[in-house]
Design an enzyme around this catalytic site. Sequence first.
Site, PDB file in Angstrom:
ATOM      1  N   THR A 133       0.829  -1.232  -0.061  1.00  0.00           N
ATOM      2  CA  THR A 133       0.088  -0.123   0.014  1.00  0.00           C
ATOM      3  C   THR A 133       0.808   1.384  -0.211  1.00  0.00           C
ATOM      4  O   THR A 133       0.287   2.337   0.335  1.00  0.00           O
ATOM      5  CB  THR A 133      -0.886   0.050   1.291  1.00  0.00           C
ATOM      6  OG1 THR A 133      -0.069  -0.323   2.477  1.00  0.00           O
ATOM      7  CG2 THR A 133      -2.113  -1.365   1.186  1.00  0.00           C
ATOM      8  N   GLU A 134       2.273   1.116  -0.104  1.00  0.00           N
ATOM      9  CA  GLU A 134       3.018   2.542  -0.098  1.00  0.00           C
ATOM     10  C   GLU A 134       2.642   3.807  -1.058  1.00  0.00           C
ATOM     11  O   GLU A 134       2.707   4.666  -0.524  1.00  0.00           O
ATOM     12  CB  GLU A 134       4.330   2.045  -0.430  1.00  0.00           C
ATOM     13  CG  GLU A 134       5.114   1.263   0.663  1.00  0.00           C
ATOM     14  CD  GLU A 134       4.778  -0.345   0.398  1.00  0.00           C
ATOM     15  OE1 GLU A 134       5.832  -1.424   1.319  1.00  0.00           O
ATOM     16  OE2 GLU A 134       3.954  -0.725  -0.339  1.00  0.00           O
ATOM     17  N   VAL A 135       1.996   3.256  -2.146  1.00  0.00           N
ATOM     18  CA  VAL A 135       1.871   4.270  -3.088  1.00  0.00           C
ATOM     19  C   VAL A 135       0.601   5.039  -2.470  1.00  0.00           C
ATOM     20  O   VAL A 135       0.538   6.145  -2.788  1.00  0.00           O
ATOM     21  CB  VAL A 135       1.289   3.823  -4.479  1.00  0.00           C
ATOM     22  CG1 VAL A 135       2.648   3.190  -5.370  1.00  0.00           C
ATOM     23  CG2 VAL A 135       0.197   2.935  -4.702  1.00  0.00           C
ATOM     24  N   LEU A 137       0.515   6.228   0.534  1.00  0.00           N
ATOM     25  CA  LEU A 137       1.152   7.113   1.591  1.00  0.00           C
ATOM     26  C   LEU A 137       2.040   8.260   0.634  1.00  0.00           C
ATOM     27  O   LEU A 137       2.739   8.825   1.523  1.00  0.00           O
ATOM     28  CB  LEU A 137       1.632   6.350   2.437  1.00  0.00           C
ATOM     29  CG  LEU A 137       0.981   5.442   3.237  1.00  0.00           C
ATOM     30  CD1 LEU A 137       1.638   4.658   4.176  1.00  0.00           C
ATOM     31  CD2 LEU A 137      -0.334   6.287   4.059  1.00  0.00           C
TER      32      LEU A 137
END
Length: 261
Positions: A133-135, A137
């Site tokens: 889910t990094e994208v 953030l």
Amino acid sequence: MSNVLSTRHADVCLLQLNRPDVRNALSAELVTELQVLFAALRDEAGVRAIVITGAGKAFSAGADLRALSDLGGASSEANKADSARLADLLQTIYTYPKPVIAAVEGAAVAGGAGLASVCDLIVAGEDAKFGYTEVKLGFVAAIVMVFLLRVVGEKHARELLLTGKLVSAPEAWRMGLVSEVVADGEALTRALSLAAEISRNSPTALATTKEMLSLVPGMGLAEALRYAVGVNAWTRTTDDLREGVSAFLEKRDAHWKTEER
């Protein structure tokens, strides 16, 4: 209180991430503790396989966001050291000579999904969720990407990394990320059973197979075959092969003698 709890189940070592109040977020301290434990277990003959799980309702929610926010104002050297710490741990697990199995219940997100991804096998409860889910953030799953591409291939990696979506355990199994889906609450029991089953195989053969699995994908065809011929010839001379063949012919369990290459 330790960030990682270590317990023995015969010749399997269970490592439990122990920060349930923050969904087992990967703090620098937790990452360091895991690295120390893996280093200690590497040469412990009584440990043939390792299982990783999380305390509480999640496997791991990934990076500790408060610590990550603080690092945003730190020096480039400090940020590089923190990134290298995680990269070193993931590489250690991915190339570890002993089998490593993740038992996932609840969420395995971002760095937590990355931690599960580098294990040899993932056993997941039916309601487990996986997400890179990094994208969402404004972050990039740069380190995890290196391993995820190897695990699920480019198309699935693009889907997971670009959308940042959460996928169910059955969907993760379809992608090849998860090895087995079990009823909720049964992931750890199944992972320990699977680890015990694998640990009955030859330690020398397991370590050599894992070494090949990490090296062969980066080789060309001719190079890989030359390497494979050398490994094939070497394994014929090992004590484990002699014992394995004798045990098979004599219809008994093998008694392995670990030997160094």
